[in-house]
Design an enzyme around this catalytic site. Structure first.
Site, mmCIF file in Angstrom:
data_model
loop_
_atom_site.group_PDB
_atom_site.id
_atom_site.type_symbol
_atom_site.label_atom_id
_atom_site.label_comp_id
_atom_site.label_asym_id
_atom_site.label_seq_id
_atom_site.Cartn_x
_atom_site.Cartn_y
_atom_site.Cartn_z
ATOM 1 N N GLU A 35 -2.046 -9.813 -3.636
ATOM 2 C CA GLU A 35 -1.405 -9.964 -4.957
ATOM 3 C C GLU A 35 -2.316 -10.719 -5.923
ATOM 4 O O GLU A 35 -2.877 -11.761 -5.575
ATOM 5 C CB GLU A 35 -0.079 -10.707 -4.768
ATOM 6 N N ALA A 128 12.154 -4.363 -11.035
ATOM 7 C CA ALA A 128 12.199 -4.758 -9.625
ATOM 8 C C ALA A 128 10.804 -4.991 -9.059
ATOM 9 O O ALA A 128 10.632 -5.246 -7.873
ATOM 10 C CB ALA A 128 12.924 -3.688 -8.807
ATOM 11 N N LEU A 130 8.416 -2.750 -8.845
ATOM 12 C CA LEU A 130 8.037 -1.596 -8.025
ATOM 13 C C LEU A 130 7.274 -0.552 -8.847
ATOM 14 O O LEU A 130 7.186 0.615 -8.472
ATOM 15 C CB LEU A 130 9.287 -0.985 -7.368
ATOM 16 N N SER A 131 6.748 -0.984 -9.979
ATOM 17 C CA SER A 131 5.822 -0.170 -10.789
ATOM 18 C C SER A 131 6.418 1.100 -11.387
ATOM 19 O O SER A 131 5.814 2.181 -11.308
ATOM 20 C CB SER A 131 4.583 0.201 -9.971
ATOM 21 N N SER A 133 6.577 1.616 -14.490
ATOM 22 C CA SER A 133 5.747 2.021 -15.634
ATOM 23 C C SER A 133 4.497 2.760 -15.163
ATOM 24 O O SER A 133 4.113 3.769 -15.761
ATOM 25 C CB SER A 133 5.409 0.830 -16.526
ATOM 26 N N ASP A 176 -1.497 -0.516 -9.240
ATOM 27 C CA ASP A 176 -0.246 0.247 -9.298
ATOM 28 C C ASP A 176 -0.498 1.719 -9.612
ATOM 29 O O ASP A 176 0.071 2.622 -8.996
ATOM 30 C CB ASP A 176 0.686 -0.344 -10.369
ATOM 31 N N TYR A 225 1.596 -13.360 -16.937
ATOM 32 C CA TYR A 225 0.605 -12.544 -16.232
ATOM 33 C C TYR A 225 -0.772 -12.740 -16.855
ATOM 34 O O TYR A 225 -1.754 -13.033 -16.161
ATOM 35 C CB TYR A 225 1.011 -11.071 -16.282
HETATM 36 C C1 GLA Z 1 1.225 -6.071 -11.446
HETATM 37 C C2 GLA Z 1 -0.039 -5.445 -12.019
HETATM 38 C C3 GLA Z 1 -1.055 -5.147 -10.929
HETATM 39 C C4 GLA Z 1 -1.302 -6.366 -10.054
HETATM 40 C C5 GLA Z 1 0.021 -6.996 -9.607
HETATM 41 C C6 GLA Z 1 -0.192 -8.298 -8.881
HETATM 42 O O1 GLA Z 1 1.889 -5.162 -10.634
HETATM 43 O O2 GLA Z 1 0.271 -4.249 -12.696
HETATM 44 O O3 GLA Z 1 -2.264 -4.680 -11.481
HETATM 45 O O4 GLA Z 1 -2.129 -7.295 -10.703
HETATM 46 O O5 GLA Z 1 0.880 -7.231 -10.699
HETATM 47 O O6 GLA Z 1 -0.828 -8.084 -7.683
#
Ligand code: GLA
Length: 387
Positions: A35, A128, A130-131, A133, A176, A225
C-alpha cells in the site's frame, strides 16, 4: 451475462431507443499487500474482484460523447464535444473520469476518436476502496480503443486512466488501473511500479479472499492522499534518491536527523512495505498462510502507526478478524488508499463463517454500523465484445 452487463445493455436500449453494438467491462480490485508503494516506484500485489463496470455503446455519427450513467441517482446524463481540451463538469463528477479519458485519448489519436452513445452500469460499492473509478476509466478506455480500432495496449489504457485521475486532482499511482486492465483469473498480479513489469502469481487454491467493507466511506480526492505522497517525495529527496524504492532502512536511519518525524515514518512504511510485498509473493507461491499472515498483519500495523492512513473503525475491524482467525492465520489488513473503505482477509474456506460471525457480533458495537462482506476469487481484467 452478469447483472451489470445486462443492466448497461438494457439501459442503453431504454435511453437511446436502439441496441448497443459493443460492450466493454473492467473489474475493481482488492489489494492483497503493497500500500502506497506504487507511486514510490515499488511493488504491489492486487487482484481483480468479481465486481466491475460495464459500458454498452454504439457510434452516434456526431462529434459528441453522449453518456447515460444508469446507477447515478436513478440515471444521470451528460454529453460533451470530443476534443484534446475538455473542461471538467462542475456538478456531474462521475463524468469527469470519461471527460478525462476522452481528452487524453484524443490528444494522442486525434480525429480517429468519434462520437459514441454510451450507457454505464457498475456494481462496485462506491467509497469502499475497491477502485470503482479505475474500473470506469479502464472499461471506457477499452471501449474507445476497440470501437475505433486504436489498438491501445492494456497497460497504456491503465496509464491513461492514471492521467485521467491527475486531471481530476488525484495524484494516484498505477496499481488500480493496471490490475483492472491486466488481471488474470485465479492470479494476483505483482506489479513492479517502476519498470511496469507484471508477474502473475497464482492464488493458492486452498485460500479464499474475503473483502470486509467497513461502510465508512473513503474519499481520496482530497488532501490526505496527496499529502502522503508529498511526504514520501520529501523523504526521498533528503536521502538523495528519486523514488523511495531505491532507499533502504539503513539510509533512512542515517538521514533521520535531517527530516521531520512524519516524513521519516511515512518513508519507513513504504520501505518496509516493499519488502513485505516481495516476501508475500514467495509466501503465496508456497501457499504459506502463516508467513502471509505475518506480512499482512504487519502491513496493517505499519499503515496504522507509521503511514497513519487508517481510522479507528478499520483498526477495530482488523482486530476483530485477527482475533477470530488466531495467530498464524490472521492474514488481514486494510486495503486501498485508506481513511475508511475495506479490509482484506485471506483465509481457509473453513474460517469464512468464523470471520462473518465475529464481524457481525462485534463490529456494530465499536462503529455504530454494519459491515458488508463478500468473498471473491481473483478475476480476469478488462474485456470487450461486439454484440
Ligand atoms: C489508491 C491509489 C493507488 C494506490 C493506493 C494505495 O488506491 O489509486 O494508486 O496508491 O491508493 O496503495
Amino acid at each position: 451475462m452478469s447483472d451489470v452487463r445486462n443492466i448497461s445493455a438494457q439501459s442503453f436500449k431504454n435511453r437511446f431507443k436502439k441496441n448497443p453494438a459493443m460492450q466493454s467491462y473492467a473489474p475493481g480490485r482488492v489489494n492483497i499487500i503493497g500500500e502506497h508503494t506504487d507511486y514510490n516506484g515499488g511493488f504491489v500485489l492486487p487482484c481483480a474482484i468479481k465486481y466491475g463496470t460495464a459500458v454498452s455503446a454504439c457510434e452516434n455519427g456526431t462529434d459528441k460523447m453522449r453518456i447515460f450513467a444508469a446507477d447515478i441517482d436513478g440515471g444521470d446524463y451528460d454529453e460533451f464535444v470530443i476534443s484534446a481540451d475538455i473542461e471538467k463538469s462542475r456538478d456531474k463528477l462521475w463524468s469527469n473520469y470519461l471527460r478525462g479519458m476522452t481528452m487524453l485519448i484524443t490528444k494522442e489519436y486525434g480525429a480517429r476518436v468519434k462520437g459514441l452513445d454510451v450507457a454505464i452500469s457498475g456494481d462496485i460499492p462506491l467509497g469502499a476502496g475497491l477502485s470503482s473509478s479505475a474500473s470506469l476509466e479502464v472499461s471506457f478506455g477499452c471501449m474507445v480503443s476497440n470501437a475505433f480500432s486504436l489498438d491501445i495496449p492494456l497497460q497504456k489504457i491503465a496509464l491513461l486512466g492514471q492521467a485521467a485521475e491527475a486531471y481530476i486532482g488525484m495524484k494516484c499511482g498505477i496499481m488500480d488501473q493496471t490490475i483492472s486492465a491486466c488481471g488474470k483469473r485465479d492470479h494476483a498480479l505483482c506489479i513492479d511500479c517502476r519498470s511496469l513489469e507484471l508477474t502473475q502469481v497464482e492464488v493458492p487454491s486452498n485460500l479464499v479472499i474475503m473483502v470486509i467493507n467497513s461502510n465508512v466511506k473513503h474519499q481520496l480526492v482530497g488532501s490526505e492522499y496527496n499529502d502522503r505522497r508529498e511526504s514520501c517525495e520529501k523523504a526521498a529527496a533528503v536521502m538523495g534518491v528519486d523514488l523511495l524504492r531505491d532507499a533502504t532502512l539503513e539510509m533512512l536511519e542515517n538521514a533521520r536527523s535531517k527530516m521531520d518525524d512524519e516524513s521519516f515514518r511515512r518513508a519507513r512504511h513504504v520501505i518496509t512495505e516493499d519488502k513485505r510485498v516481495e516476501d508475500a509473493v514467495v509466501a503465496f507461491r508456497n501457499g504459506n498462510l502463516k508467513e502471509l499472515s505475518r506480512l499482512m498483519y504487519a502491513s496493517h500495523c505499519s499503515m496504522r502507526d507509521d503511514f497513519e492512513n487508517s481510522i479507528p473503525e478499520i483498526d477495530a475491524l482488523v482486530e476483530i478478524i485477527s482475533e477470530a482467525l488466531g495467530d498464524g492465520k490472521n492474514a488481514v489488513r486494510m486495503t486501498g488508499g485508506g481513511f475508511g473503505g475495506s479490509v482484506v482477509a485471506v483465509v481457509e474456506p473453513d474460517d469464512v463463517e468464523k470471520v462473518k460471525a465475529a464481524v457481525k457480533a462485534k463490529y456494530p458495537a465499536v462503529s455504530g454500523r454494519e459491515a458488508s462482506i463478500f468473498e471473491t476469487h481473483a478475476c480476469d481484467g478488462a474485456g470487450f465484445v461486439r454484440l
